[in-house]
Write a protein that holds these residues in place. Structure first.
Motif, PDB file in Angstrom:
ATOM      1  N   ARG A 120       0.834  -1.198   0.000  1.00  0.00           N
ATOM      2  CA  ARG A 120       0.000   0.000   0.000  1.00  0.00           C
ATOM      3  C   ARG A 120       0.873   1.254   0.000  1.00  0.00           C
ATOM      4  O   ARG A 120       0.599   2.212  -0.728  1.00  0.00           O
ATOM      5  CB  ARG A 120      -0.923  -0.016   1.218  1.00  0.00           C
ATOM      6  CG  ARG A 120      -1.798   1.212   1.328  1.00  0.00           C
ATOM      7  CD  ARG A 120      -2.941   1.001   2.284  1.00  0.00           C
ATOM      8  NE  ARG A 120      -2.469   0.497   3.565  1.00  0.00           N
ATOM      9  CZ  ARG A 120      -3.268   0.176   4.572  1.00  0.00           C
ATOM     10  NH1 ARG A 120      -4.575   0.297   4.426  1.00  0.00           N
ATOM     11  NH2 ARG A 120      -2.778  -0.267   5.713  1.00  0.00           N
ATOM     12  N   ALA A 121       1.937   1.244   0.824  1.00  0.00           N
ATOM     13  CA  ALA A 121       2.836   2.400   0.857  1.00  0.00           C
ATOM     14  C   ALA A 121       3.542   2.580  -0.486  1.00  0.00           C
ATOM     15  O   ALA A 121       3.710   3.711  -0.971  1.00  0.00           O
ATOM     16  CB  ALA A 121       3.858   2.235   1.973  1.00  0.00           C
ATOM     17  N   ASN A 122       3.966   1.461  -1.100  1.00  0.00           N
ATOM     18  CA  ASN A 122       4.603   1.546  -2.417  1.00  0.00           C
ATOM     19  C   ASN A 122       3.646   2.140  -3.446  1.00  0.00           C
ATOM     20  O   ASN A 122       4.019   2.979  -4.278  1.00  0.00           O
ATOM     21  CB  ASN A 122       5.060   0.162  -2.875  1.00  0.00           C
ATOM     22  CG  ASN A 122       6.198  -0.376  -2.027  1.00  0.00           C
ATOM     23  OD1 ASN A 122       6.837   0.377  -1.299  1.00  0.00           O
ATOM     24  ND2 ASN A 122       6.438  -1.669  -2.110  1.00  0.00           N
ATOM     25  N   PHE A 123       2.404   1.676  -3.396  1.00  0.00           N
ATOM     26  CA  PHE A 123       1.401   2.188  -4.310  1.00  0.00           C
ATOM     27  C   PHE A 123       1.199   3.690  -4.110  1.00  0.00           C
ATOM     28  O   PHE A 123       1.155   4.470  -5.069  1.00  0.00           O
ATOM     29  CB  PHE A 123       0.087   1.427  -4.086  1.00  0.00           C
ATOM     30  CG  PHE A 123      -1.115   2.102  -4.677  1.00  0.00           C
ATOM     31  CD1 PHE A 123      -1.306   2.164  -6.037  1.00  0.00           C
ATOM     32  CD2 PHE A 123      -2.056   2.699  -3.853  1.00  0.00           C
ATOM     33  CE1 PHE A 123      -2.419   2.790  -6.575  1.00  0.00           C
ATOM     34  CE2 PHE A 123      -3.157   3.322  -4.374  1.00  0.00           C
ATOM     35  CZ  PHE A 123      -3.343   3.366  -5.738  1.00  0.00           C
ATOM     36  N   LEU A 124       1.095   4.113  -2.848  1.00  0.00           N
ATOM     37  CA  LEU A 124       0.889   5.531  -2.575  1.00  0.00           C
ATOM     38  C   LEU A 124       2.111   6.353  -2.962  1.00  0.00           C
ATOM     39  O   LEU A 124       1.972   7.491  -3.443  1.00  0.00           O
ATOM     40  CB  LEU A 124       0.558   5.738  -1.095  1.00  0.00           C
ATOM     41  CG  LEU A 124      -0.779   5.152  -0.648  1.00  0.00           C
ATOM     42  CD1 LEU A 124      -0.971   5.346   0.844  1.00  0.00           C
ATOM     43  CD2 LEU A 124      -1.942   5.794  -1.402  1.00  0.00           C
ATOM     44  N   ASP A 125       3.296   5.813  -2.775  1.00  0.00           N
ATOM     45  CA  ASP A 125       4.504   6.506  -3.229  1.00  0.00           C
ATOM     46  C   ASP A 125       4.466   6.721  -4.736  1.00  0.00           C
ATOM     47  O   ASP A 125       4.796   7.801  -5.241  1.00  0.00           O
ATOM     48  CB  ASP A 125       5.753   5.700  -2.867  1.00  0.00           C
ATOM     49  CG  ASP A 125       6.192   5.956  -1.441  1.00  0.00           C
ATOM     50  OD1 ASP A 125       5.656   6.885  -0.820  1.00  0.00           O
ATOM     51  OD2 ASP A 125       7.061   5.217  -0.943  1.00  0.00           O
ATOM     52  N   LEU A 126       4.078   5.671  -5.438  1.00  0.00           N
ATOM     53  CA  LEU A 126       4.017   5.760  -6.891  1.00  0.00           C
ATOM     54  C   LEU A 126       2.975   6.789  -7.325  1.00  0.00           C
ATOM     55  O   LEU A 126       3.213   7.614  -8.211  1.00  0.00           O
ATOM     56  CB  LEU A 126       3.679   4.376  -7.473  1.00  0.00           C
ATOM     57  CG  LEU A 126       3.660   4.264  -8.997  1.00  0.00           C
ATOM     58  CD1 LEU A 126       5.021   4.584  -9.582  1.00  0.00           C
ATOM     59  CD2 LEU A 126       3.215   2.872  -9.419  1.00  0.00           C
ATOM     60  N   VAL A 127       1.806   6.752  -6.687  1.00  0.00           N
ATOM     61  CA  VAL A 127       0.759   7.722  -7.017  1.00  0.00           C
ATOM     62  C   VAL A 127       1.223   9.138  -6.686  1.00  0.00           C
ATOM     63  O   VAL A 127       1.030  10.076  -7.472  1.00  0.00           O
ATOM     64  CB  VAL A 127      -0.539   7.391  -6.255  1.00  0.00           C
ATOM     65  CG1 VAL A 127      -1.565   8.505  -6.439  1.00  0.00           C
ATOM     66  CG2 VAL A 127      -1.116   6.066  -6.735  1.00  0.00           C
ATOM     67  N   GLU A 128       1.861   9.284  -5.522  1.00  0.00           N
ATOM     68  CA  GLU A 128       2.296  10.621  -5.108  1.00  0.00           C
ATOM     69  C   GLU A 128       3.318  11.192  -6.080  1.00  0.00           C
ATOM     70  O   GLU A 128       3.236  12.363  -6.460  1.00  0.00           O
ATOM     71  CB  GLU A 128       2.884  10.559  -3.697  1.00  0.00           C
ATOM     72  CG  GLU A 128       3.234  11.936  -3.147  1.00  0.00           C
ATOM     73  CD  GLU A 128       3.773  11.865  -1.734  1.00  0.00           C
ATOM     74  OE1 GLU A 128       3.309  12.638  -0.883  1.00  0.00           O
ATOM     75  OE2 GLU A 128       4.665  11.032  -1.486  1.00  0.00           O
ATOM     76  N   GLN A 129       4.279  10.370  -6.499  1.00  0.00           N
ATOM     77  CA  GLN A 129       5.279  10.879  -7.435  1.00  0.00           C
ATOM     78  C   GLN A 129       4.642  11.208  -8.791  1.00  0.00           C
ATOM     79  O   GLN A 129       4.983  12.213  -9.424  1.00  0.00           O
ATOM     80  CB  GLN A 129       6.415   9.878  -7.621  1.00  0.00           C
ATOM     81  CG  GLN A 129       7.573  10.501  -8.411  1.00  0.00           C
ATOM     82  CD  GLN A 129       8.533   9.482  -8.953  1.00  0.00           C
ATOM     83  OE1 GLN A 129       8.124   8.423  -9.407  1.00  0.00           O
ATOM     84  NE2 GLN A 129       9.806   9.804  -8.934  1.00  0.00           N
ATOM     85  N   THR A 130       3.709  10.362  -9.225  1.00  0.00           N
ATOM     86  CA  THR A 130       3.037  10.640 -10.505  1.00  0.00           C
ATOM     87  C   THR A 130       2.267  11.950 -10.428  1.00  0.00           C
ATOM     88  O   THR A 130       2.337  12.796 -11.338  1.00  0.00           O
ATOM     89  CB  THR A 130       2.091   9.485 -10.865  1.00  0.00           C
ATOM     90  OG1 THR A 130       2.827   8.268 -10.931  1.00  0.00           O
ATOM     91  CG2 THR A 130       1.421   9.745 -12.199  1.00  0.00           C
ATOM     92  N   LEU A 131       1.506  12.135  -9.335  1.00  0.00           N
ATOM     93  CA  LEU A 131       0.738  13.374  -9.190  1.00  0.00           C
ATOM     94  C   LEU A 131       1.668  14.577  -9.041  1.00  0.00           C
ATOM     95  O   LEU A 131       1.350  15.673  -9.540  1.00  0.00           O
ATOM     96  CB  LEU A 131      -0.195  13.269  -7.985  1.00  0.00           C
ATOM     97  CG  LEU A 131      -1.300  12.208  -8.083  1.00  0.00           C
ATOM     98  CD1 LEU A 131      -2.232  12.301  -6.877  1.00  0.00           C
ATOM     99  CD2 LEU A 131      -2.093  12.347  -9.375  1.00  0.00           C
TER     100      LEU A 131
END
Length: 605
Positions: A262-273
């Protein structure tokens, strides 16, 4: 049960966030930076689909490091057996090696087996999958699908934890750093220095080198060959390697693995955004210039129309003066000064009636009719011209040169911003200008009527009425006293009572003519003072209204479609900020094992 509930909550959170991202992407306005954002989010969705496939799978732990840094040796030590070839000087990992328990299939991890070697290992890895990745620091062409770098880049997005290996000689490798920076947003990181049997401990220096880009957790300094020998001898892992095994097999197992994903997913989303936000913000200054140009051109055109309306009202103040006089007279009823106001208002009719009394022949009657008809027609035209109607909008719309200039200016900024300019054609702009003019005129008409009402109320107050009625009444009293005294006292009572030797003659026509002249002059003076106050008040109200029209007139229809595109982009950008804040809030609520490292994120949404 708690584990299953946490897993369901994870799925619900992922689904909700993915749904919001997709909805936001679909609402992207027709703007080049928005299309680029859509492309980035499309790639993010592909990564999200891969993540969902892996939610049921064991945690994927991959090694990443330069040639000879002991990646393969570390994998062998963790697996407790020689499952992949190891070498200290030359690249030995040509093909990725995946180490897992027999019942784990690469497909459930979202990993293709076309160029992958699968090795089944001991049950000790029941909660983990190990991947021995190819060496990134080679001279191969990354564009070649068969190269090590290409294989590495296709494999890293499927990994949850990266074991970044290095040695005393290679911990500053630029090539490894570049590949790590590309893979880090979707993974947690564990930094491991190998070759503990021969190298000095450089972890503090390594930590300082990484500190600007990574939030560095615990680092490990291990001897992989010694650890493999202990495993083959049936000994428990010890020292730094033992703590690394404990981290991977206990702290990252089960629910912790889900939290990591979940943290990896949120990191990926955060960097994309964050990347999307940066690209959008880079284009926003041009959009701000367009917005300012629209505001300035609207203000200039509205100011021009407001000036026209102000000038027209001041030129036709006679008509509004007549209306104000009629309203004041109506509120004052039939008092002496109100009758004077009515006489002044109907002066033309009185003169025309007097002329009619002098008509004696048909020719004179025809002449009188012509003059009276012309007078009435002129009054009717004056009254209609004094009203604010939509005809003024037509006059404004015909000023094509000024509108074309404004459209060209705005079109230049719109082209620079990459927006559609079809709505800036001459026909559309003229129609919008006419609509704005009509709105302003309707508002101006209501404002002027309200101002006229205020002026009428202001000039019908008791003090104003007392002053003018008293001044007119005083003159009437003086003239009436002079007539009454002469008629009753000087010519009759005084001689009868012996108060005068002889009777005074009655006042004749000369007196009445003089009295009428004096009364007319006095009434004219009072009318001049009264109507001058009305004119000055109306002029002040008109100038103030024109100032208000210039600053707050409704001009939304002018260049409305371009303005709507700008507002839609700003709204869309604000929604991105909300999504970024939601992701950041969710990240703050996730507990992570302290030893893990991660890429620092700049929250610039």
């Amino acid at each position: 049960m708690p584990g299953e509930l946490a897993h369901l909550e994870l799925l619900a959170e992922v689904d909700a966030l993915v749904g919001e991202l997709r909805d936001w992407s679909r609402r992207a306005p027709p703007w080049p930076p928005a299309r680029q954002a859509q492309a980035l989010l499309h790639r993010l969705e592909e990564r999200i689909d891969t993540l969902r496939l892996r939610l049921e799978a064991p945690l994927v732990v991959a090694t990443l490091g330069g040639t000879g840094t002991g990646k393969s040796a570390l994998v062998n030590a963790l697996a407790g057996a020689t499952v992949t070839s190891a070498g200290r000087q030359r690249p030995t990992t040509r093909q990725p090696v995946l180490v897992c328990r027999p019942e784990v299939a690469p497909a459930m991890l979202g990993i293709s087996t076309d160029s992958l070697q699968v090795v089944h290992a001991s049950p000790a890895l029941r909660d983990l999958v190990l991947v021995d990745c190819p060496d990134p620091d080679t001279t191969e062409d990354a564009a070649d699908p068969a190269s090590n770098v290409a294989r590495l880049r296709s494999l890293l997005p499927h990994c949850d934890v990266l074991l970044v290996t290095t040695t005393q000689q290679k911990y500053r490798s630029a090539r490894v750093s570049a590949e790590l920076a590309a893979a880090a947003p979707g993974a947690r990181i564990v930094f491991v220095q190998t070759h503990a049997d021969t190298d000095d401990d450089i972890r503090e220096d390594w930590r300082q080198a990484l500190g600007d880009e990574y939030a560095v957790g615990e680092m490990f300094f291990v001897d992989s060959l010694e650890a493999l020998g202990d495993a083959e001898a049936g000994l428990e892992p010890r020292g730094e390697f033992g703590r690394l095994v404990q981290l991977l097999t206990r702290q990252l197992a089960g629910a912790a693995g889900n939290r990591i994903r979940r943290a990896n997913f949120l990191d990926l989303v955060e960097q994309t955004l964050a990347t999307v936000s940066t690209r959008l913000d880079t284009a926003l200054p041009v959009l701000a210039q367009l917005d300012q140009a629209i505001t300035e051109q609207r203000a200039r055109l509205v100011e021009r129309l407001g000036g026209q309306l102000r000038d027209d009202l001041l030129e036709r103040r006679r008509t509004w003066e007549q209306r104000l006089v009629a309203e004041v007279a109506g509120q004052w009823g039939f008092s002496p000064f109100a009758c004077v106001l009515r006489a002044y208002q109907g002066l033309g009719g009185l003169l025309s009636g007097a002329a009619l009394l002098r008509v004696r022949t048909p020719a004179q009657m025809a002449l009188w009719g012509t003059i009276e008809g012309a007078r009435r027609l002129r009054n009717f035209a004056r009254d209609k011209a004094g009203e604010l109607t939509a005809l003024r909008a037509e006059e404004f719309r015909t000023d094509d040169g000024e509108l074309r200039t404004a459209a060209i200016i705005i079109g230049g900024y719109a082209a620079e911003a990459g927006l559609d300019r079809q709505s800036l054609d001459a026909v559309t702009v003229e129609r919008e200008a006419a609509e704005v003019a009509g709105q302003l005129i309707r508002r101006a008409s209501a404002d002027v009527q309200e101002a006229a009402g205020r002026l009428a109320r202001r000039h019908t107050g008791w003090l104003t009425r007392v002053v003018f009625e008293s001044l007119l009444g005083a003159m009437l009293v003086v003239l009436l006293y002079r007539f009454v005294r002469n008629f009753f006292y000087d010519s009759w009572l005084a001689p009868q009572l012996g108060l005068a030797e002889h009777a005074q003659p009655l006042l004749g026509t000369d007196f009445f003519l003089a009295a009428a002249f004096v009364l007319a002059g006095w009434c004219g003076l009072l009318l001049w003072v009264f109507t001058n106050r009305l004119r000055q008040g109306f002029r002040g109200e008109t100038i103030e209204l024109a100032r208000l029209w210039n600053t707050s007139a409704p001009a939304g229809a002018l260049f409305g479609e371009i303005d709507a595109q700008v507002r839609a982009i700003r709204t869309w950008r604000q929604e991105l900020k909300r999504l970024s804040d939601d992701v950041a809030d969710l990240k703050d609520r996730i507990e992570q094992p302290e030893p893990l490292s991660r890429l620092r994120q700049m929250r610039n949404a």
